[in-house]
Scaffold this active site. Structure first.
Site, mmCIF file in Angstrom:
data_model
loop_
_atom_site.group_PDB
_atom_site.id
_atom_site.type_symbol
_atom_site.label_atom_id
_atom_site.label_comp_id
_atom_site.label_asym_id
_atom_site.label_seq_id
_atom_site.Cartn_x
_atom_site.Cartn_y
_atom_site.Cartn_z
ATOM 1 N N LYS A 115 0.881 -1.164 0.000
ATOM 2 C CA LYS A 115 0.000 0.000 0.000
ATOM 3 C C LYS A 115 0.921 1.218 0.000
ATOM 4 C CE LYS A 115 -4.077 1.919 2.189
ATOM 5 N NZ LYS A 115 -3.661 3.308 2.266
ATOM 6 N N ASP A 117 1.947 5.090 0.019
ATOM 7 C CA ASP A 117 1.365 6.207 0.759
ATOM 8 C C ASP A 117 1.576 7.516 0.019
ATOM 9 O OD1 ASP A 117 0.003 7.417 2.740
ATOM 10 O OD2 ASP A 117 1.638 7.402 4.190
ATOM 11 N N TYR A 226 -3.992 -0.811 -10.647
ATOM 12 C CA TYR A 226 -5.270 -1.436 -10.995
ATOM 13 C C TYR A 226 -5.711 -1.011 -12.379
ATOM 14 C CZ TYR A 226 -9.780 -3.635 -10.014
ATOM 15 O OH TYR A 226 -10.872 -4.468 -10.024
ATOM 16 N N LYS A 312 -2.915 -2.253 7.621
ATOM 17 C CA LYS A 312 -2.003 -1.132 7.841
ATOM 18 C C LYS A 312 -0.948 -1.486 8.886
ATOM 19 C CE LYS A 312 -4.593 2.828 6.365
ATOM 20 N NZ LYS A 312 -4.605 4.271 6.595
ATOM 21 N N CYS A 424 6.872 32.364 29.777
ATOM 22 C CA CYS A 424 7.740 33.370 30.368
ATOM 23 C C CYS A 424 7.091 34.701 30.013
ATOM 24 C CB CYS A 424 9.141 33.293 29.763
ATOM 25 S SG CYS A 424 10.110 34.775 30.125
HETATM 26 P P1 AMP Z 1 -7.460 4.597 2.237
HETATM 27 O O1 AMP Z 1 -7.101 5.966 1.695
HETATM 28 O O2 AMP Z 1 -6.804 4.286 3.535
HETATM 29 O O3 AMP Z 1 -8.919 4.329 2.171
HETATM 30 O O4 AMP Z 1 -6.810 3.555 1.243
HETATM 31 C C1 AMP Z 1 -7.185 3.505 -0.087
HETATM 32 C C2 AMP Z 1 -6.103 4.101 -0.911
HETATM 33 O O5 AMP Z 1 -4.921 3.331 -0.849
HETATM 34 C C3 AMP Z 1 -6.455 4.105 -2.353
HETATM 35 O O6 AMP Z 1 -7.271 5.197 -2.687
HETATM 36 C C4 AMP Z 1 -5.101 4.214 -2.986
HETATM 37 O O7 AMP Z 1 -4.793 5.593 -3.147
HETATM 38 C C5 AMP Z 1 -4.135 3.684 -1.947
HETATM 39 N N1 AMP Z 1 -3.321 2.546 -2.408
HETATM 40 C C6 AMP Z 1 -1.982 2.492 -2.267
HETATM 41 N N2 AMP Z 1 -1.489 1.374 -2.769
HETATM 42 C C7 AMP Z 1 -2.526 0.678 -3.264
HETATM 43 C C8 AMP Z 1 -2.648 -0.575 -3.931
HETATM 44 N N3 AMP Z 1 -1.590 -1.357 -4.166
HETATM 45 N N4 AMP Z 1 -3.869 -0.970 -4.331
HETATM 46 C C9 AMP Z 1 -4.958 -0.188 -4.081
HETATM 47 N N5 AMP Z 1 -4.906 0.988 -3.464
HETATM 48 C C10 AMP Z 1 -3.704 1.428 -3.047
HETATM 49 ZN ZN ZN Z 2 12.332 34.393 29.495
#
Ligand code: AMP
Ligand code: ZN
Length: 670
Positions: A115, A117, A226, A312, A424
């Site tokens: 995943k 970030d 994807y 996570k 202070c």
């Molecule tokens: P969240 O924002 O926590 O709901 O997680 C979903 C987001 O994870 C998606 O919108 C993507 O931007 C992100 N993401 C990162 N890596 C991946 C992955 N390998 N497959 C799908 N989503 C991903």
């Molecule tokens: Zn001071």
């Protein structure tokens, strides 16, 4: 918790999460860690499940979050961009697996991937060409950022090879690699611009830039994860990505198809450690049912696919020794305790210091010097201490006791009611406060004095050239150019920068003075209500509190500021130096006396002007805006949805109700 406590908590969580959502998605400046955010969201969802009667269609739990920015065209997604269900618990991964198994009732494969970030993007390709790039937005529609995305080199504009569908969509994550992020923050620090909290914010902030050249210079990267469309090459998600790689897309090689739970956990455990060596930020693992046919069978909930889940990682944490606690004094005199640590590696950087925030936090951690402490990086740049390993506390170690006196000037610290920080109060003689006030005064949004920065301020202070902001206007080029580090040229620049600041309008001078709680917005309101510094200095607490949006705290602080003789002296010197101590008359000049003697109540929602604008129009035409209806009210300027009790009262007292069109006619007619 009782029933009513739970309902109260729901409301509280909704309110807080709305705010955090805004901080995160709109401002790109989260104030809490993702983990804390997720925990609060989880708590809200649990409570909401127990209280369906307290449903709210606008609860933060029902939306995917929005990063819509007004300056981009909005585009409706062909397929909604949903969120992923996520968890920190391996038990819930097992539940996910079992649920999939039960629903499908046939063999299946799971694709395990990182995943990433960053910020998600939807790319549409037609006839092998990139035609559109859209952010997630609220999930249904997002911002068209095609021009910006085209600057990202790892995103193909034209595809290679053959066999791609006539029209299809690729989704992926736009990222700022760690090294680019660190370099960017180093540069921003030099230019005294606010730092990005993490690569994710830097990536999404950059993507929303109005200037695609800026985007190009920021060296963003992207992984595509994807493929969507009507006639894709394979039924397997993983196989489609392999195909996409041949067409020129950047695909992560950390992806693995597995069948058993054990293999899933092996993947998780391995990458939880290994990810620290990756060049980009990751925050978990995504598990996807691989077959698209099976994905369609499993379907979606309102928020996320049933065929995928994100696991996570716990925020990265390190254990290290607390060497000592030092204390910093800010511009306002607020004291910040800082933990000095034995250097330790954490999320790719070496950590030596951590914020301890305030005395209560130190007390609740029961910190002792020499303790082994846990350090975490949340959403902020400065790591924080989240716990102490009591088992390894050295015998006879000394408890950390918050200081009682200022480390810089020795005066006794005070703590105001309802505030966590110690202060202070020796404003006029405590060096960091003096320097801090001067730095604030010269900063871009205040007097905007070019050529001067914190380092020159420090130097001038050390050299005895300046002790307060008024001294700036007594500086001579000769005083400066004799200083070792500065030549004649920069001395002249500084002097002309200072000279130009005489043109800065009164409201910004007011902000520049650095009166506690008087930020930019408050300064504007104050300047409007008291169009000269003399009027402001003469105002009573009561006068101040009657100004819209000025509460007791701000009013008190203004009174205190002017009660201090030293401050009045500085203002006199600034006035003599030629600074603007009065509002530009055109800002408050009367338009007419058409509303002379009229007292007007404003109520409801308006479409042609804001409430504040109406208020101003009433005043500039000689009328008075009052808060509540009485016999003396001349008329009510009513928008939509006027409150029922006001309406009733107006009718009872026979007071005319005028809508905005009639009001505008009234003041505009000759
Ligand atoms: P969240 O924002 O926590 O709901 O997680 C979903 C987001 O994870 C998606 O919108 C993507 O931007 C992100 N993401 C990162 N890596 C991946 C992955 N390998 N497959 C799908 N989503 C991903
Ligand atoms: Zn001071």
């Amino acid at each position: 918790m009782t029933e009513t406590d739970e309902i109260k908590r729901i409301d509280q969580l909704r309110e807080e999460l709305h705010l955090h959502n805004y901080n995160y998605y709109v401002l790109n400046a989260p104030v809490i860690s993702d983990q804390e955010f997720d925990r609060m969201m989880r708590e809200l969802q649990d409570l909401e499940a127990r209280h369906p009667e307290h449903f709210d269609e606008n609860s933060p739990s029902v939306r995917v979050g929005s990063d819509l920015n007004k300056n981009f065209t909005q585009v409706v997604h062909r397929y909604p961009m949903l969120s992923l269900g996520n968890t920190y618990s391996q038990a819930e991964v097992t539940e996910f697996y079992d649920r999939v198994k039960k629903s499908l009732n046939e063999d299946f494969e799971i694709c395990c991937e990182m995943k990433f970030d960053g910020t998600s993007i939807s790319l549409t390709y037609e006839d092998g060409k990139l035609v559109r790039a859209v952010t997630r937005g609220d999930g249904v529609k997002g911002d068209d950022v095609t021009d910006n995305v085209k600057t990202i080199r790892s995103i193909p504009l034209v595809l290679h090879g053959s066999g791609y569908p006539k029209s299809f969509e690729m989704r992926g994550e736009i990222l700022m690699p760690w090294d680019v992020f660190e370099e960017l923050n180093r540069e921003r620090e030099l230019r005294e611009e606010p730092l990005f909290a993490n690569p994710r914010n830097a990536a999404s902030g950059t993507l929303k830039s109005q200037n695609s050249a800026v985007v190009a210079s920021r060296k963003l990267d992207a992984y595509l994860y994807y493929m969507l469309g009507e006639d894709l090459p394979h039924d397997g998600h993983y196989e489609n990505l392999q195909e996409a790689e041949k067409w020129g897309f950047k695909i992560s090689h950390i992806a693995r198809k597995v069948r058993t739970l054990q293999e899933i956990f092996d993947f998780i455990d391995y990458w939880d450690v290994e990810r620290k060596n990756l060049p980009v930020a990751t925050d978990g693992i995504v598990l996807k049912v691989n077959s698209l046919r099976q994905q369609r069978n499993l379907g979606y909930t309102a928020k996320s696919p049933r065929w995928a889940i994100a696991y996570k990682f716990q925020a990265e944490r390190a254990l290290t020794r607390l060497l000592k606690v030092t204390y910093q004094v800010g511009r306002t005199g607020a004291i910040t305790p800082v933990a000095n640590l034995e250097p330790v590696q954490l999320s790719g950087t070496v950590v030596r210091r951590a914020s301890l925030h305030n005395a209560d936090i130190i007390a609740s951690l029961d910190l002792h010097i020499g303790d082994m402490v846990y350090v975490e990086k949340g959403g902020e740049i400065i790591p924080k201490i989240t716990g102490v390993d009591l088992a390894s506390r050295p015998a006879g170690s000394e408890k950390v006791i918050f200081i009682t006196h200022c480390p810089e000037c020795g005066s006794k610290l005070v703590r105001y009611e309802d505030e966590a920080a110690h202060y202070c109060t020796n404003e006029t003689a405590c060096p960091p406060q003096i320097k801090g006030r001067i730095e604030h005064f010269i900063s871009r949004r205040a007097m905007n004095i070019e050529g001067l920065g914190p380092e020159t301020v420090d130097l001038f202070y050390q050299e005895g050239l300046i002790h307060d902001v008024a001294d700036l206007y007594d500086l001579k080029a000769a005083d400066i150019s004799r200083l070792e580090r500065l030549g004649e040229k920069s001395a002249e620049n500084i002097i002309s920068g200072i000279a130009r600041s005489r043109e800065v309008p009164y409201e910004r001078v007011l902000f520049a003075l650095g009166i506690r709680f008087v930020g930019e917005t408050v300064a504007k309101k104050v300047a409007k209500a008291f169009p000269s510094i003399d009027a402001l200095a003469a105002a009573t607490l009561d006068d101040l509190i009657h100004v819209d949006e000025i509460g007791g705290r701000i009013a008190q602080s203004i009174i205190q500021y002017f009660a201090n003789g030293k401050n009045r002296e500085i203002i006199e010197r600034l006035r003599k130096a030629g600074l603007k101590m009065e509002a530009d008359p055109s800002l408050t000049a009367a338009y007419s006396d058409k509303l002379q003697g009229k007292s007007v109540v404003i109520s409801g929602v308006f479409t042609r002007h804001s409430r504040d604008e109406y208020k101003e129009l009433i005043e500039r035409h000689g009328g008075k805006n009052v808060g509540s209806i009485s016999r003396k009210t001349s008329f009510i300027l009513a928008g939509d949805n006027m409150g029922p009790s006001k309406l009733e009262k107006a009718r009872a007292l026979n007071i005319p109700i005028i809508d905005e069109t009639r009001f505008l006619d009234m003041i505009n007619e000759e």
